[in-house]
Structure formats: structure tokens, C-alpha cells
Design a protein around this motif. Sequence first.
Motif, PDB file in Angstrom:
ATOM      1  N   GLU A   1       0.823  -1.212   0.000  1.00 12.35           N
ATOM      2  CA  GLU A   1       0.000   0.000   0.000  1.00 12.35           C
ATOM      3  C   GLU A   1       0.855   1.261   0.000  1.00 12.35           C
ATOM      4  O   GLU A   1       0.509   2.240  -0.658  1.00 12.35           O
ATOM      5  CB  GLU A   1      -0.938   0.012   1.210  1.00 12.35           C
ATOM      6  N   GLN A   2       1.946   1.240   0.712  1.00 17.10           N
ATOM      7  CA  GLN A   2       2.853   2.390   0.733  1.00 17.10           C
ATOM      8  C   GLN A   2       3.344   2.683  -0.680  1.00 17.10           C
ATOM      9  O   GLN A   2       3.300   3.820  -1.143  1.00 17.10           O
ATOM     10  CB  GLN A   2       4.036   2.116   1.655  1.00 17.10           C
TER      11      GLN A   2
ATOM     12  N   ARG B   1       1.977   1.619  -3.543  1.00 17.64           N
ATOM     13  CA  ARG B   1       0.833   1.960  -4.401  1.00 17.64           C
ATOM     14  C   ARG B   1       0.455   3.430  -4.256  1.00 17.64           C
ATOM     15  O   ARG B   1       0.105   4.091  -5.235  1.00 17.64           O
ATOM     16  CB  ARG B   1      -0.367   1.070  -4.056  1.00 17.64           C
ATOM     17  N   ARG B   2       0.571   3.942  -3.048  1.00 15.72           N
ATOM     18  CA  ARG B   2       0.181   5.329  -2.786  1.00 15.72           C
ATOM     19  C   ARG B   2       1.313   6.323  -3.035  1.00 15.72           C
ATOM     20  O   ARG B   2       1.120   7.533  -2.947  1.00 15.72           O
ATOM     21  CB  ARG B   2      -0.307   5.467  -1.352  1.00 15.72           C
TER      22      ARG B   2
ATOM     23  N   PHE C   1       3.730   7.169   5.208  1.00 15.61           N
ATOM     24  CA  PHE C   1       2.756   6.084   5.335  1.00 15.61           C
ATOM     25  C   PHE C   1       2.472   5.773   6.799  1.00 15.61           C
ATOM     26  O   PHE C   1       1.325   5.540   7.177  1.00 15.61           O
ATOM     27  CB  PHE C   1       3.220   4.822   4.594  1.00 15.61           C
TER      28      PHE C   1
ATOM     29  N   SER D   1      -5.842   3.724   7.339  1.00 14.60           N
ATOM     30  CA  SER D   1      -5.362   3.419   5.980  1.00 14.60           C
ATOM     31  C   SER D   1      -6.488   3.048   5.025  1.00 14.60           C
ATOM     32  O   SER D   1      -6.297   3.046   3.816  1.00 14.60           O
ATOM     33  CB  SER D   1      -4.354   2.268   6.020  1.00 14.60           C
TER      34      SER D   1
ATOM     35  N   THR E   1      -8.590  -4.248  -2.414  1.00 14.64           N
ATOM     36  CA  THR E   1      -8.499  -2.790  -2.505  1.00 14.64           C
ATOM     37  C   THR E   1      -8.965  -2.201  -1.185  1.00 14.64           C
ATOM     38  O   THR E   1      -9.773  -2.790  -0.473  1.00 14.64           O
ATOM     39  CB  THR E   1      -9.376  -2.249  -3.650  1.00 14.64           C
TER      40      THR E   1
END
Length: 90
Positions: free
Chosen positions: A28-29, A31-32, A39, A72, A86
Motif C-alpha cells: 500500500e505504501q 501503491r500510494r 505512510f 489506511s 483494494t
Amino acid sequence: MTAAKRERLETELARLVVRNMAAVMEREQTRRGLNKVEFAKLCGITATSYISILEGRANPTVFMVARISWNSGLTMHNLIHGDEQTPNPS
């Protein structure tokens, strides 16, 4: 079941949970497009705690997992089990 065997199983389960959390959080880190400090802040934890999770040294409480999940947008199930999923819409 002996106490030693139960303790070993609990330790193995904790390691699995932390390993899954690390994989999901790192994914996720990335991806963002955030760095580790950004993060960690997004998740509501310190950078030190986040790095401990990534390195497998953390022993997060249910409260910490819930805070990471809430902040998150990831489900607790996703964090603990490491499923591809997701984030929850916020």
C-alpha cells in the motif's frame, strides 16, 4: 497441549500476522507513492513502529491493527491475512 507447544504456536501465529501486515502495508505504501514516514503517519503510528512491522520485530496490539486499518482504509482481515484487496472507500 503442553504450555511450551502452545507458546510456540502463539509465537508462530504472531510472526505470520506481522509478516502479512508488513507485506500489505509495504504494498500500500508503494501503491500510494508515500515514503515510510508518510505512510506511518497516514496509518496513525510512528515511523519506528512501522519499520518494526516491516522488519518482523513488532508485536502489534489489536488496538494498533485497528488504528492502522481505520486510518489506511484497509480491512483488519486484509492486514492480518495478507489478502489482495483494494482499500475500503473512505
